[in-house]
Design an enzyme around this catalytic site. Structure first.
Site, PDB file in Angstrom:
ATOM      1  N   ASP A 183      10.725 -11.668  -7.148  1.00  0.00           N
ATOM      2  CA  ASP A 183       9.476 -11.059  -6.689  1.00  0.00           C
ATOM      3  C   ASP A 183       8.593 -12.149  -6.058  1.00  0.00           C
ATOM      4  O   ASP A 183       8.827 -13.346  -6.259  1.00  0.00           O
ATOM      5  CB  ASP A 183       8.746 -10.402  -7.865  1.00  0.00           C
ATOM      6  CG  ASP A 183       7.836  -9.241  -7.463  1.00  0.00           C
ATOM      7  OD1 ASP A 183       8.144  -8.082  -7.804  1.00  0.00           O
ATOM      8  OD2 ASP A 183       6.801  -9.504  -6.797  1.00  0.00           O
ATOM      9  N   VAL A 227      12.035 -11.070  -0.426  1.00  0.00           N
ATOM     10  CA  VAL A 227      13.326 -10.445  -0.121  1.00  0.00           C
ATOM     11  C   VAL A 227      13.598 -10.323   1.377  1.00  0.00           C
ATOM     12  O   VAL A 227      14.715 -10.020   1.784  1.00  0.00           O
ATOM     13  CB  VAL A 227      13.447  -9.055  -0.782  1.00  0.00           C
ATOM     14  CG1 VAL A 227      13.509  -9.175  -2.293  1.00  0.00           C
ATOM     15  CG2 VAL A 227      12.319  -8.118  -0.331  1.00  0.00           C
ATOM     16  N   ASN A 232      14.960  -3.060  -4.902  1.00  0.00           N
ATOM     17  CA  ASN A 232      13.863  -2.135  -5.203  1.00  0.00           C
ATOM     18  C   ASN A 232      12.562  -2.487  -4.475  1.00  0.00           C
ATOM     19  O   ASN A 232      11.724  -1.615  -4.264  1.00  0.00           O
ATOM     20  CB  ASN A 232      13.652  -2.166  -6.733  1.00  0.00           C
ATOM     21  CG  ASN A 232      12.321  -1.597  -7.166  1.00  0.00           C
ATOM     22  OD1 ASN A 232      12.138  -0.385  -7.182  1.00  0.00           O
ATOM     23  ND2 ASN A 232      11.378  -2.468  -7.512  1.00  0.00           N
ATOM     24  N   TYR A 290       7.753   3.589   6.920  1.00  0.00           N
ATOM     25  CA  TYR A 290       8.349   3.755   5.585  1.00  0.00           C
ATOM     26  C   TYR A 290       9.489   4.774   5.626  1.00  0.00           C
ATOM     27  O   TYR A 290      10.569   4.549   5.076  1.00  0.00           O
ATOM     28  CB  TYR A 290       7.255   4.189   4.621  1.00  0.00           C
ATOM     29  CG  TYR A 290       7.645   4.290   3.168  1.00  0.00           C
ATOM     30  CD1 TYR A 290       7.838   3.149   2.393  1.00  0.00           C
ATOM     31  CD2 TYR A 290       7.787   5.539   2.551  1.00  0.00           C
ATOM     32  CE1 TYR A 290       8.166   3.250   1.045  1.00  0.00           C
ATOM     33  CE2 TYR A 290       8.106   5.650   1.209  1.00  0.00           C
ATOM     34  CZ  TYR A 290       8.297   4.505   0.451  1.00  0.00           C
ATOM     35  OH  TYR A 290       8.627   4.608  -0.883  1.00  0.00           O
ATOM     36  N   LYS A 308      13.335   3.974   4.783  1.00  0.00           N
ATOM     37  CA  LYS A 308      14.051   4.630   3.676  1.00  0.00           C
ATOM     38  C   LYS A 308      15.220   5.463   4.195  1.00  0.00           C
ATOM     39  O   LYS A 308      16.278   5.537   3.558  1.00  0.00           O
ATOM     40  CB  LYS A 308      13.085   5.497   2.873  1.00  0.00           C
ATOM     41  CG  LYS A 308      12.056   4.693   2.067  1.00  0.00           C
ATOM     42  CD  LYS A 308      12.685   3.786   1.031  1.00  0.00           C
ATOM     43  CE  LYS A 308      11.648   3.158   0.108  1.00  0.00           C
ATOM     44  NZ  LYS A 308      12.230   2.229  -0.872  1.00  0.00           N
TER      45      LYS A 308
HETATM   46  N1  NAD Z   1       5.976   5.063  -6.951  1.00  0.00           N
HETATM   47  C1  NAD Z   1       6.423   6.080  -6.228  1.00  0.00           C
HETATM   48  O1  NAD Z   1       5.825   7.163  -6.193  1.00  0.00           O
HETATM   49  C2  NAD Z   1       7.689   5.917  -5.408  1.00  0.00           C
HETATM   50  C3  NAD Z   1       8.225   7.043  -4.779  1.00  0.00           C
HETATM   51  C4  NAD Z   1       9.391   6.929  -4.035  1.00  0.00           C
HETATM   52  C5  NAD Z   1      10.021   5.696  -3.923  1.00  0.00           C
HETATM   53  N2  NAD Z   1       9.466   4.610  -4.523  1.00  0.00           N
HETATM   54  C6  NAD Z   1      10.163   3.337  -4.340  1.00  0.00           C
HETATM   55  O2  NAD Z   1      10.308   2.683  -5.585  1.00  0.00           O
HETATM   56  C7  NAD Z   1      10.320   1.270  -5.384  1.00  0.00           C
HETATM   57  C8  NAD Z   1       9.309   0.625  -6.307  1.00  0.00           C
HETATM   58  O3  NAD Z   1       8.037   1.211  -6.086  1.00  0.00           O
HETATM   59  P1  NAD Z   1       6.847   1.018  -7.120  1.00  0.00           P
HETATM   60  O4  NAD Z   1       5.959   2.184  -6.972  1.00  0.00           O
HETATM   61  O5  NAD Z   1       7.407   0.659  -8.448  1.00  0.00           O
HETATM   62  O6  NAD Z   1       6.103  -0.255  -6.472  1.00  0.00           O
HETATM   63  P2  NAD Z   1       5.064  -1.328  -7.076  1.00  0.00           P
HETATM   64  O7  NAD Z   1       4.077  -1.547  -5.987  1.00  0.00           O
HETATM   65  O8  NAD Z   1       4.583  -0.958  -8.427  1.00  0.00           O
HETATM   66  O9  NAD Z   1       5.972  -2.647  -7.214  1.00  0.00           O
HETATM   67  C9  NAD Z   1       6.569  -3.210  -6.089  1.00  0.00           C
HETATM   68  C10 NAD Z   1       6.996  -4.636  -6.392  1.00  0.00           C
HETATM   69  O10 NAD Z   1       7.606  -5.194  -5.206  1.00  0.00           O
HETATM   70  C11 NAD Z   1       7.146  -6.541  -5.047  1.00  0.00           C
HETATM   71  N3  NAD Z   1       7.273  -6.969  -3.650  1.00  0.00           N
HETATM   72  C12 NAD Z   1       6.554  -6.568  -2.581  1.00  0.00           C
HETATM   73  N4  NAD Z   1       6.947  -7.234  -1.475  1.00  0.00           N
HETATM   74  C13 NAD Z   1       7.951  -8.082  -1.862  1.00  0.00           C
HETATM   75  C14 NAD Z   1       8.765  -9.035  -1.177  1.00  0.00           C
HETATM   76  N5  NAD Z   1       8.605  -9.271   0.132  1.00  0.00           N
HETATM   77  N6  NAD Z   1       9.702  -9.713  -1.883  1.00  0.00           N
HETATM   78  C15 NAD Z   1       9.845  -9.501  -3.209  1.00  0.00           C
HETATM   79  N7  NAD Z   1       9.108  -8.606  -3.919  1.00  0.00           N
HETATM   80  C16 NAD Z   1       8.170  -7.914  -3.246  1.00  0.00           C
HETATM   81  C17 NAD Z   1       5.692  -6.462  -5.523  1.00  0.00           C
HETATM   82  O11 NAD Z   1       5.171  -7.755  -5.808  1.00  0.00           O
HETATM   83  C18 NAD Z   1       5.813  -5.558  -6.752  1.00  0.00           C
HETATM   84  O12 NAD Z   1       6.121  -6.299  -7.916  1.00  0.00           O
HETATM   85  C19 NAD Z   1      10.042   1.056  -3.896  1.00  0.00           C
HETATM   86  O13 NAD Z   1      11.265   0.870  -3.211  1.00  0.00           O
HETATM   87  C20 NAD Z   1       9.389   2.356  -3.469  1.00  0.00           C
HETATM   88  O14 NAD Z   1       9.569   2.634  -2.101  1.00  0.00           O
HETATM   89  C21 NAD Z   1       8.317   4.683  -5.259  1.00  0.00           C
END
Ligand code: NAD
Length: 245
Positions: free
Chosen positions: A37, A61, A87, A151, A155
């Site tokens: 991260d 990443v 993720n 986005y 995706k």
């Molecule tokens: N929360 C939702 O409603 C939801 C819905 C559909 C899909 N998702 C997907 O689930 C996954 C996680 O989402 P979340 O809601 O837990 O997000 P979040 O914002 O809580 O956490 C995301 C994490 O990614 C890290 N991050 C961001 N840019 C980065 C980089 N360049 N390199 C390394 N780390 C990096 C951040 O520091 C953070 O720790 C994502 O792929 C998101 O698209 C989430």
């Protein structure tokens, strides 16, 4: 369950939300987890809160050099990698005519290119270990709402990439995706309670999901219990996408 005893896992975006829940789930089932991260403070918090072995790695990443360094470190310390959970993501809103090109680039790099970079860096050890990859896609890969130009593209591309990777690395490596619906993470903090309730009402479950519920699906797909599943995408959306009215 101890499905990951003796296994080594890399989880990107593991400092918060779904990634953090996945780190905790895999570690609780015996994996040594490398939490990759860019947020060191939040990452350290997850490491401190998790029972089991978790190492924080500063890794953007979207940067191949970071992936190469991470791979070298894990191989040096353990000699094998069994699971990659891709993720991390970036989100910038805007219709095409409103979205700066740099924002498009950021979202595509962190949300889509990163999975290619991660698999490229870890292909050799994952193949040697007969391991598995789980990518975190989204309902936005399959249905749209205004403002999600980059986005949705990222995706949608990720879902296709997962199928491609499954074909490419079979039979040694299984590659699958989960497609979460609305999951209560910091993404939802800016949405007022009425907006959250409205979105919850659009699911069949009648509520937002929990990060742990996505982590459970990721752990299943990564585990040997899913040995005959590859190239698949599992919705974890409370029925959000099948609801017409
Ligand atoms: N929360 C939702 O409603 C939801 C819905 C559909 C899909 N998702 C997907 O689930 C996954 C996680 O989402 P979340 O809601 O837990 O997000 P979040 O914002 O809580 O956490 C995301 C994490 O990614 C890290 N991050 C961001 N840019 C980065 C980089 N360049 N390199 C390394 N780390 C990096 C951040 O520091 C953070 O720790 C994502 O792929 C998101 O698209 C989430």
């Amino acid at each position: 369950m101890n499905r990951f005893e003796g296994k080594v896992a890399v989880v990107t975006g593991g400092a918060m939300g779904i990634g953090a829940a996945t780190v905790q789930r895999l570690a609780s089932e015996g994996a040594v987890v490398y939490l990759a991260d860019i947020d060191g403070e939040a990452g350290a918090h997850v490491v401190a809160e998790t029972e089991g072995t978790v190492h924080f790695v500063h890794c953007d990443v979207a940067e191949s050099a970071h992936w190469n360094a991470l791979t070298a470190r894990v191989m040096d310390e353990h000699g094998h990698v069994d699971t990659l959970v891709s993720n991390a993501y970036a989100l910038r809103h805007g219709a095409a005519h409103e979205l700066p090109e740099a924002d498009w680039g950021l979202v595509l790099d962190v949300t889509l290119k990163a999975t290619y970079l991660g698999v490229a860096a870890l292909a050799e050890p994952l193949t040697a270990a007969c391991g598995s990859v789980v990518a975190v896609s989204s309902v936005h890969a399959h249905a749209s709402m205004p403002g999600f130009t980059a986005y949705a593209a990222a995706k949608g591309g990720l879902s296709a990439l997962v199928r491609q990777l499954a074909v490419e690395y079979a039979p040694a490596v299984r590659v699958n995706a989960v497609a979460p619906g609305p999951i209560r993470t910091r993404q939802w903090d800016p949405v007022p309670p009425a907006g959250q309730a409205e979105e919850a009402g659009r699911t069949l479950a009648g509520r937002l999901g929990r990060p742990e519920e996505v982590a459970a699906a990721i752990a299943f797909l990564a585990s040997d219990e899913a040995a005959y599943i590859t190239g698949a995408e599992l919705p974890v959306d409370g029925g959000r996408l099948v609801r017409l009215a």
